[in-house]
Design a protein around this motif. Structure first.
Motif, short mmCIF file in Angstrom:
data_model
loop_
_atom_site.label_atom_id
_atom_site.label_comp_id
_atom_site.label_asym_id
_atom_site.label_seq_id
_atom_site.Cartn_x
_atom_site.Cartn_y
_atom_site.Cartn_z
N PHE A 141 -6.92 2.39 6.04
CA PHE A 141 -5.47 2.49 6.01
C PHE A 141 -4.93 2.97 7.36
N ILE A 162 3.39 5.36 4.70
CA ILE A 162 3.53 4.31 3.69
C ILE A 162 5.00 3.93 3.64
N VAL A 195 -2.38 4.50 -2.19
CA VAL A 195 -2.98 5.14 -1.02
C VAL A 195 -2.39 6.54 -0.95
N GLU A 223 -1.00 -1.06 -4.27
CA GLU A 223 -2.34 -0.47 -4.19
C GLU A 223 -2.17 0.97 -3.72
N THR A 282 -0.88 -7.72 7.90
CA THR A 282 -0.27 -6.44 7.50
C THR A 282 0.95 -6.13 8.37
N TYR A 301 0.85 -1.19 0.00
CA TYR A 301 0.00 0.00 0.00
C TYR A 301 0.89 1.23 0.00
#
Ligand code: GSH
Length: 234
Positions: free
Chosen positions: A47, A56, A38, A36, A72, A11
């Motif tokens: 998130f 991130i 974000v 992906e 995650t 992400y």
């Protein structure tokens, strides 16, 4: 990537050096992944739930869980260490204890000292300004280059000590991280490394490596729209 639904989802955005670092590790290990997008500056609640520091990248391993916090991992260093365990070959962390610790140190140095100066002091004042329709803050970028960067570049040059790689005599997480974070400066500015010839050679070698070059090229595409020409730091 050819795998239509890889286990690993990153992400974030390849504009982040930490996302490129994780992508580079996946590429080197031939581990399928997808990115992906974000927007970390206006992240959705899902998130925030998986990124306690609102940063991130976050990685999801779909083989563990496909939603929620399960599966995650936040923070590029934790993520890369995980990928190393999941995909041990080729090893990107030296086996020998001291070299292993040195690699971790250089990774941390790049993630903190280099990223603070290069990211917060050069990349952001240039790129964030142009995305807001303003002129790049050249004064800030140039003062960071002149006042903060030399000691950091000296440290890196001394760390290489005439060797090709930073730790253990082979490509490691240290080289990948340093190249990705230095690349953050190169995305927005001509980066004159003439005073640091060992580091310049290291950066040239690493930038040509597909694991660094491919994610960098994606970031470059995103940057060149708002900032067609790189700025001059000197
Ligand atoms: N130590 C973290 C640093 C991650 C980081 O700082 N990411 C930046 C993007 S390059 C971010 O998410 N910034 C969000 C913010 O500043 O609010 C890692 O290695 O993953």
């Amino acid at each position: 990537m050819t795998d239509p639904s890889p286990d690993l989802v990153i992400y974030g955005s390849l504009v982040s050096p930490f996302v490129r670092k994780v992508a580079g590790v996946c590429i080197l290990k031939n581990a399928g992944y997808e990115i992906e997008a974000v927007n970390v500056f206006a992240p959705p609640q899902w998130f925030r739930d998986i990124s306690p520091m609102k940063r991130i990248p976050v990685l999801r391993d779909r083989s563990i869980a496909t939603e929620g916090t399960g599966g995650t991992i936040a923070d590029s260093s934790a993520i890369c260490a995980y990928i190393e365990k999941k995909h041990p070959s080729p090893a990107l962390y030296p086996a020998e204890a001291f070299a292993h610790a040195r690699a971790l140190f250089w990774e941390e140095y790049a993630d903190t000292a280099l990223a603070m100066a290069g990211g917060l002091g050069i990349f952001r004042p240039v790129f964030f300004a142009v995305t807001k329709g303003e002129a790049p803050d050249l004064a800030k970028a140039r003062s960071t280059w002149a006042e903060q960067m030399p000691v950091i570049l000296d440290t890196l040059e001394a760390g290489l000590a005439g060797e090709q790689y930073f730790a253990g005599g082979a490509l490691s997480i240290a080289d990948i991280t340093i190249a990705c974070v230095l690349g953050q400066i190169a995305l927005v500015a001509e980066m004159p490394l003439d005073n640091w010839p060992g580091l310049a050679a290291h950066y040239a070698m690493m930038s040509a490596h597909p694991a660094i070059a491919a994610p960098y090229a994606e970031a470059d595409k995103a940057i060149r729209g708002p900032l067609p020409e790189k700025v001059q730091l000197a």
